[in-house]
Design an enzyme around this catalytic site. Structure first.
Site, PDB file in Angstrom:
ATOM      1  N   TRP A 119      -4.312   3.696  36.119  1.00  0.00           N
ATOM      2  CA  TRP A 119      -2.978   3.075  36.126  1.00  0.00           C
ATOM      3  C   TRP A 119      -2.922   1.953  35.107  1.00  0.00           C
ATOM      4  CZ3 TRP A 119       0.249   6.280  37.857  1.00  0.00           C
ATOM      5  CH2 TRP A 119      -0.001   7.053  39.000  1.00  0.00           C
TER       6      TRP A 119
ATOM      7  N   LYS B 134       3.078   2.732  48.906  1.00  0.00           N
ATOM      8  CA  LYS B 134       1.752   2.509  49.478  1.00  0.00           C
ATOM      9  C   LYS B 134       1.789   1.499  50.625  1.00  0.00           C
ATOM     10  CE  LYS B 134       0.267   4.586  45.500  1.00  0.00           C
ATOM     11  NZ  LYS B 134       0.490   4.465  44.066  1.00  0.00           N
TER      12      LYS B 134
ATOM     13  N   ASP C 225       0.344  -5.241  38.425  1.00  0.00           N
ATOM     14  CA  ASP C 225       0.707  -4.040  39.174  1.00  0.00           C
ATOM     15  C   ASP C 225       0.028  -4.179  40.543  1.00  0.00           C
ATOM     16  OD1 ASP C 225       0.949  -1.556  40.331  1.00  0.00           O
ATOM     17  OD2 ASP C 225       0.162  -0.426  38.615  1.00  0.00           O
TER      18      ASP C 225
HETATM   19  C1  LIG Z   1       0.602   4.801  42.803  1.00  0.00           C
HETATM   20  C2  LIG Z   1       0.408   3.805  41.732  1.00  0.00           C
HETATM   21  C3  LIG Z   1       1.215   3.776  40.583  1.00  0.00           C
HETATM   22  C4  LIG Z   1       2.297   4.796  40.314  1.00  0.00           C
HETATM   23  O1  LIG Z   1       3.433   4.531  41.030  1.00  0.00           O
HETATM   24  P1  LIG Z   1       4.770   5.386  40.810  1.00  0.00           P
HETATM   25  O2  LIG Z   1       5.707   4.705  41.739  1.00  0.00           O
HETATM   26  O3  LIG Z   1       4.457   6.798  41.155  1.00  0.00           O
HETATM   27  O4  LIG Z   1       5.166   5.243  39.376  1.00  0.00           O
HETATM   28  C5  LIG Z   1       0.990   2.778  39.665  1.00  0.00           C
HETATM   29  N1  LIG Z   1       0.028   1.865  39.842  1.00  0.00           N
HETATM   30  C6  LIG Z   1      -0.783   1.870  40.920  1.00  0.00           C
HETATM   31  C7  LIG Z   1      -1.849   0.833  41.064  1.00  0.00           C
HETATM   32  C8  LIG Z   1      -0.610   2.846  41.893  1.00  0.00           C
HETATM   33  O5  LIG Z   1      -1.406   2.864  42.972  1.00  0.00           O
END
Ligand SMILES: *Cc1c(COP(=O)(O)O)cnc(C)c1O
Length: 356
Positions: free
Chosen positions: A99, A190, A166
């Protein structure tokens, strides 16, 4: 049979979230309409959005000067929006997984980027330490929890610049010093609610410094001016996320949740370290994620990997297969996962060891 949901995302939601979401689908806030069909401009939904923002700020202890937004496009759109809105001359990126790499790739499309460190040399099984962040960058981007590789930055870093983070997979799992961040963002699916929603916590006075033209939908200011209703927001996902936030508050807030997360993760890591059949893919305990626990079968038992997944499934343990880039197993222990689910997993690992 009761199912125990270890999926990495979308992932387990609290029973409170599910029950109250069902209520809102049937009758939203006593309106006699479903949250799926009510106008986002109705006073009831506007109130729901405002309450979601307020509770988010309260629980995360967001200081003044920051705005909380709820947008479509998931975390992945934020990979682009963050540099578009905040990268004036140069940005730094810490590469700790897939990511983080994706976020960095998008930033390079927008402007100058320095990669301060990477753990790619060991398939991202650790968090790089002792790297230098140039003092003249606009921000340092970090991925606080690496969902795929099971590593986590469990503390806010001390660096000379504001961070862009993020926090898709560890938001609300620990207290955060928001004042160290230019922006915190993530997908809701999540630790917050259903898919289709991203949260963004943005330091407002950093906006408007870039000179590049921004399409309106990609300009944070348009969403701030319109209270996350520049266009139709993902109403259902916002409503459902509000239920999770209410549940967090009922649980005693983030500190209480963090305490439970530490206990849950310890139970599982202790068993992985004790059990001769399993090995953690993250050897440095400091780097081990409390949210996504990655482990594999020890070399001599490698051919039993599928047997273990089947055995676990028979016990109602779902979603334990590891990501293809790591293999083995991944147990996601998000906030809503109950300790009893971890206990069942641990007992299942013990039983599997005795059987073999
Ligand atoms: C799941 C995840 C993403 C992707 O998220 P989307 O909403 O599908 O774009 C990005 N960064 C991390 C750390 C993730 O766990």
């Amino acid at each position: 049979m009761k199912k125990h949901n270890f999926y990495a995302g979308p992932s387990v939601l609290s029973q409170y979230t599910i029950d109250h979401t069902i209520e809102g689908i049937k009758n939203f806030d006593g309106t006699g309409l479903s949250v799926l069909e009510i106008s986002h401009r109705s006073k009831e939904f506007v109130a729901c959005m405002e309450q979601t923002v307020a509770l988010f700020k309260e629980l995360l202890d967001v200081p003044s000067g920051y705005q909380v937004l709820f947008l479509g496009g998931g975390a992945s759109l934020q990979f682009a929006m963050v540099p578009m809105n905040l990268l004036v001359s140069k940005a730094a990126y810490l590469i700790t997984g897939s990511w983080a790499s994706k976020a960095c790739k998008e930033a390079k499309i927008i402007g100058d980027v320095v990669e301060v460190a990477s753990s790619k040399d060991k398939n991202f099984n650790y968090i790089p330490k002792n790297f230098t962040v140039p003092a003249d960058v606009d921000y340092l981007h970090v991925t606080t929890n690496n969902t795929i590789f099971g590593t986590e930055l469990k503390k806010d870093l001390d660096v000379p610049v504001l961070m862009a983070a993020d926090m898709s997979s560890d938001i609300f799992s620990r207290p955060v010093d928001v004042s160290k961040y230019a922006v915190i963002y993530g997908g809701a699916q999540k630790n917050l609610g259903p898919a289709g929603l991203a949260f963004v916590v943005i330091k407002e006075d950093l906006l408007g410094r870039v000179t590049r033209p921004l399409p309106t939908m990609l300009d944070y200011r348009a969403h701030i001016e319109n209270g996350s209703m520049f266009n139709t927001p993902p109403c259902f996902a916002v409503y459902s996320s509000l239920q999770t936030l209410k549940w967090y508050k009922e649980q005693g807030g983030i500190k209480a949740i963090q305490k439970k997360n530490v206990e849950k993760a310890r139970l599982l890591y202790d068993e992985i370290d004790r059990n001769k059949m399993f090995v953690s893919t993250v050897s440095d305990a400091e780097d081990r994620s409390l949210m996504n626990v990655c482990f594999v079968m020890a070399e001599e038992y490698k051919d039993l990997e599928n047997d273990f997944l089947d055995f676990a499934k028979q016990k109602g343990l779902i979603g334990l297969k590891g990501h293809r880039s790591v293999g083995g197993f991944r147990a996601s222990l998000y906030n809503a996962l109950l300790k009893e689910s971890v206990e069942l997993l641990v007992n299942t690992m013990k039983e599997f060891e005795l059987k073999n």
